[in-house]
Design a protein around this motif. Structure first.
Motif, PDB file in Angstrom:
ATOM      1  N   ALA A  74     -30.595 -44.634  83.619  1.00 28.78           N
ATOM      2  CA  ALA A  74     -29.239 -45.105  83.914  1.00 28.78           C
ATOM      3  C   ALA A  74     -28.400 -43.992  84.528  1.00 28.78           C
ATOM      4  N   LEU A  75     -28.622 -42.749  84.078  1.00 23.58           N
ATOM      5  CA  LEU A  75     -27.875 -41.609  84.618  1.00 23.58           C
ATOM      6  C   LEU A  75     -28.415 -41.195  85.977  1.00 23.58           C
TER       7      LEU A  75
ATOM      8  N   LEU B  38     -27.392 -35.585  78.803  1.00 18.13           N
ATOM      9  CA  LEU B  38     -28.702 -35.724  78.178  1.00 18.13           C
ATOM     10  C   LEU B  38     -28.866 -34.736  77.022  1.00 18.13           C
ATOM     11  N   ARG B  39     -28.441 -33.483  77.236  1.00 16.68           N
ATOM     12  CA  ARG B  39     -28.603 -32.480  76.188  1.00 16.68           C
ATOM     13  C   ARG B  39     -27.762 -32.813  74.960  1.00 16.68           C
TER      14      ARG B  39
ATOM     15  N   SER C 299     -28.847 -34.122  70.861  1.00 21.99           N
ATOM     16  CA  SER C 299     -28.506 -33.450  69.610  1.00 21.99           C
ATOM     17  C   SER C 299     -27.436 -34.175  68.808  1.00 21.99           C
ATOM     18  N   LYS C 300     -26.662 -35.061  69.447  1.00 17.47           N
ATOM     19  CA  LYS C 300     -25.507 -35.633  68.751  1.00 17.47           C
ATOM     20  C   LYS C 300     -25.564 -37.143  68.569  1.00 17.47           C
ATOM     21  N   ILE C 301     -26.325 -37.854  69.397  1.00 19.73           N
ATOM     22  CA  ILE C 301     -26.351 -39.311  69.290  1.00 19.73           C
ATOM     23  C   ILE C 301     -27.568 -39.735  68.484  1.00 19.73           C
ATOM     24  N   SER C 302     -27.349 -40.522  67.442  1.00 18.03           N
ATOM     25  CA  SER C 302     -28.427 -40.933  66.545  1.00 18.03           C
ATOM     26  C   SER C 302     -28.447 -42.446  66.431  1.00 18.03           C
ATOM     27  N   ASP C 303     -29.668 -42.972  66.280  1.00 21.90           N
ATOM     28  CA  ASP C 303     -29.818 -44.417  66.118  1.00 21.90           C
ATOM     29  C   ASP C 303     -29.539 -44.861  64.693  1.00 21.90           C
TER      30      ASP C 303
END
Length: 769
Positions: A632-633, A679-680, A684-688
């Motif tokens: 998407a990016l 992306l980086r 490290s910060k987005i969790s499911d």
């Protein structure tokens, strides 16, 4: 149904609607897989789907994969796997399950009379195996719809299927009742139908760790607890003896005797020293501690992080290190991980962009040059709206987000934009600083079709409009922003309503909506956990993340009055190219319905070649990341680079702009940096789910610390229970994200943890800088 038709395409959506977490299964197998680069490969990290519902964008991707079967990730779902070939016994074991766990109408048959019974977990719990029976639970999976590799026929559901029965309707089981069934059911398995081998010859026992066969006493003892000697055959008995002796030498003798005597066969021959005599004759080779660890891991053992597996490593830990002095210095002052930095060449701009950045920096108490650049780009994009276009008919509408912590000066550039536009008499280009509704957004653009919306607390705004239960008028804002972004080169035509007098259709000729949103990091990254990163809705935004939240203060800032040359330059951009007709006086007045003839900004020959290279690279990136949210990016990479390059050219010479190769190079590097940041930080910060969030938080603690002792990790992770901490550390070590080391201390070895610094290839490769 055949593999060619695709079980995921036919059944996936209904299963997801019924609440089941589905995963793709490789055709002709029972293994989770991914289809990438034209072929199927194993899906290594499929277990993430055990902790959350399947997302719609995942299903959209999987249903396009040829021949994909459908698996169910266990966690909320529990499978009772009865892997026996005696029809009467299989029926009796299923009857016992119905008696102890409740009758389930969902029974799956692969190779009759073997069967699997499906239940719902009261709370997630780990599974357990007592072959030929198994409780499939958290972190495991089973195939629901596919072609069975043994029979060549689709799996059957003789009663009800998961397609017809929602997850909430399944009978509920808990860990205690499931394990009670397993113990009673195993007692019904006749001795001749129980496995009498450890299955040491297959991949289940393959160890890919250190080749040194020696292990440590504590590790081998812990692993043996997961390898009960349930009257195994003679070959397995001798194989285990060889593995223990290779791992521990004579130190393992008592472990072997105790393990051997735990069998019901022990002593039946009338000889009590059989195991002792066998031990003396052993001459092991090609086996060792790794084999024991591998068999135990396959049966659910997780090596404790405080236990050293390899004997050589344990010996080194018990001796002073040759570089003990150097290590002591390193421990006292660990080298921090490489800092995120904004490449200085991204700030090497000219024209209005340069003038604005200098103005914002000189007047700021906390100078933020990268955020000033982001605000300048959005301002120029709005001023150039409906005046300029690229040869491919892209316009200057830009969406961007500036991210910095509270008190770091993130709002200053916003204030500077307002000062400049008011001083230039161009305040009509400013939209509202809060987007209250989609109707308000469209009304603003009807009044003036080229506008810059500067939104504070943009992260909170995103959380509100992207929430699963967002109010309709808020959710509609996001939908309209998406439509407006793609309508900059054509008329925007709004919705039709029955009462045209009260709610007439909105039509705007080539709107140019630019957004500069500023936010603190936390709410912004939290807002993206709902899937906006993967569905492409946030991919239109360029992310300007400051590399210094609290820069050195400017104790003597300049007055806020904009310089005259900057004011004159922005006025020139708003006028457009002298002598070029944009559509007549009505168009120059920015009427929403006026016909528009934007000036085409040409590319120099070198710029043409550079732009072609950017497009090729974008295509290569899309292909190499097929099936991931990164596409998407990357899908906006070339488009955003072309827009920014044109903005740079207009900024430099609004009267006769020409896009140069240097503009393409700068714009492409800026877009690459913004994508790489997204992306980086997402990694490290987005969790499911909460479990993944805790893993990432512990990994960040270790990365930030450089090299932390066990006590330091404990102190910094007080939000975890001891059990959670141990499991997370073991998981990070096993995944190769963290290494654990031991050093000799005065009383006992000290354990240290350090994050592995990946030897990554550049995200964007293939073009000389």
């Amino acid at each position: 149904m055949t593999d060619a038709a695709g079980f995921m395409a036919s059944h996936g959506e209904r299963l997801v609607d019924n609440g089941y977490p589905v995963i793709p299964i490789m055709p002709g197998s029972k293994v989770p897989g991914r289809f990438t680069a034209g072929r199927w490969v194993p899906y290594a990290d499929w277990t993430r789907h055990a902790d959350r519902p399947t997302k719609s964008f995942e299903l959209d991707i999987w249903r396009r994969w040829p021949g994909s079967g459908v698996g169910i990730a266990c966690g909320a779902v529990v499978g009772i796997d009865i892997d026996v070939t005696d029809a009467g016994l299989a029926f009796e074991l299923a009857r016992l399950a119905g008696e102890m766990l409740g009758e389930t109408p969902c029974i799956r048959i692969g190779q009759a009379p073997k069967r699997l019974l499906v239940y719902r977990a009261a709370a997630a719990f780990p599974g357990r195996k007592r072959l030929p029976l198994e409780v499939l639970a958290h972190g495991q999976q089973f195939v629901a719809h596919a072609t069975h590799p043994g029979t060549g026929q689709p799996y059957a559901w003789p009663e009800e299927t998961l397609l017809d029965l929602p997850l909430a309707s399944l009978p509920v089981v808990d860990e205690a009742s499931a394990m009670a069934w397993l113990d009673r059911a195993y007692g019904l398995i006749p001795p001749d139908q129980r496995p009498h081998s450890l299955r040491l010859d297959g991949s289940e026992g393959e160890w890919r760790g250190p080749s040194d066969p020696r292990g440590t006493y504590d590790a081998v003892k812990a692993a043996l607890a997961y390898l009960p000697n349930e009257d195994l055959d003679g070959h397995s008995w001798i194989t285990m003896a060889n593995a223990i002796k290779a791992a521990l030498g004579e130190e393992g003798r008592q472990l072997w005797l105790d393990w051997s005597k735990s069998s019901g066969k022990s002593g039946q021959s009338g000889k009590s020293d059989t195991a002792e005599r066998r031990w003396k004759t052993l001459r092991p080779h090609s086996i060792g501690a790794g084999s024991i660890y591998g068999w135990a891991i396959a049966r659910g053992w997780v090596p404790p992080p405080e236990v050293t597996l390899n004997a050589q490593a344990a010996e080194r830990a018990g001796q002073p290190h040759p570089a003990v002095g150097l290590l002591a210095k390193a421990t006292a002052a660990p080298a921090p991980p490489p800092r995120y930095r904004v490449p200085p060449e991204l700030l090497a701009v000219d024209g209005v962009l340069r003038r604005f950045v200098d103005y914002a920096m000189s007047t700021a108490v906390s100078p933020q040059p990268f955020l000033a650049l982001g605000a300048a780009i959005c301002m120029v994009g709005a001023l150039a709206g409906r005046r300029y276009r690229t040869p491919t008919d892209l316009r200057s509408n830009v969406y961007a987000i500036g991210i910095a912590d509270s008190g770091g000066g993130k709002d200053h550039a916003r204030r500077c934009v307002k000062r400049v536009l008011y001083a230039a008499g161009l305040d009509r280009y400013l939209g509202g600083e809060d987007l209250a509704s989609s109707a308000g957004l469209l009304t603003s653009l009807q009044r003036h079709p080229a506008r810059l919306f500067q939104v504070d607390e943009f992260g909170q705004f995103l959380k509100l409009v992207l929430a699963p239960r967002a109010p309709a008028h808020k959710a509609a804002i996001w939908a309209e922003l998406t439509k407006l972004y793609t309508s900059a080169a054509e008329p925007y035509i709004g919705a039709e309503y029955a009462d045209q007098k009260a709610r007439p259709r909105v039509t705007i000729e080539q709107p140019c909506a630019c957004i500069w949103g500023v936010t603190v990091p936390g709410p912004f990254w939290q807002a993206l956990e709902g899937g906006a990163l993967a569905d492409g809705s946030i991919a239109r935004f360029l992310v300007f993340l400051t590399d210094e939240d609290y820069p050195e203060r400017n104790e003597a800032p300049a007055p806020m009055d904009p310089p005259a040359d900057l004011v004159a330059a922005v006025q020139a951009i708003a006028r457009g190219v002298p002598g070029h007709s944009h559509g007549g006086n009505i168009a120059d007045a920015m009427e929403a319905s006026a016909p528009i003839h934007a000036y085409t900004v040409p590319l120099s020959p070198d710029a043409e070649g550079a732009m072609q290279a950017v497009r090729r690279e974008a295509t290569d990136l899309l292909r190499s990341h097929r099936g991931t949210y990164a596409t998407a990016l990357f899908g906006r990479h070339a488009e955003n680079a072309a827009k920014l390059a044109m903005i740079a050219a207009v900024s430099r010479d609004p009267a006769r702009p020409v896009t140069e190769a240097r503009d393409i190079g700068w714009a492409s590097r800026l877009v690459e940096h913004c994508i790489g940041t997204m992306l980086r930080e997402a990694e490290s910060k987005i969790s499911d789910n909460d479990t993944e969030a805790k893993h990432k938080r512990v990994l960040e603690i270790i990365r930030d610390g450089g090299r932390l002792s066990r006590s330091d990790v404990t102190r910094r992770s007080q939000f975890l229970s001891r059990r959670e901490r141990e499991e997370i550390l073991a998981s990070l070590v096993e995944a190769g994200l963290v290494v654990v080391e031991q050093e000799a201390g005065t009383t006992k070895p000290t354990t240290y943890y350090a994050a592995v610094v990946p030897n990554d290839l550049p995200l964007f490769a293939g073009r000389a800088r």
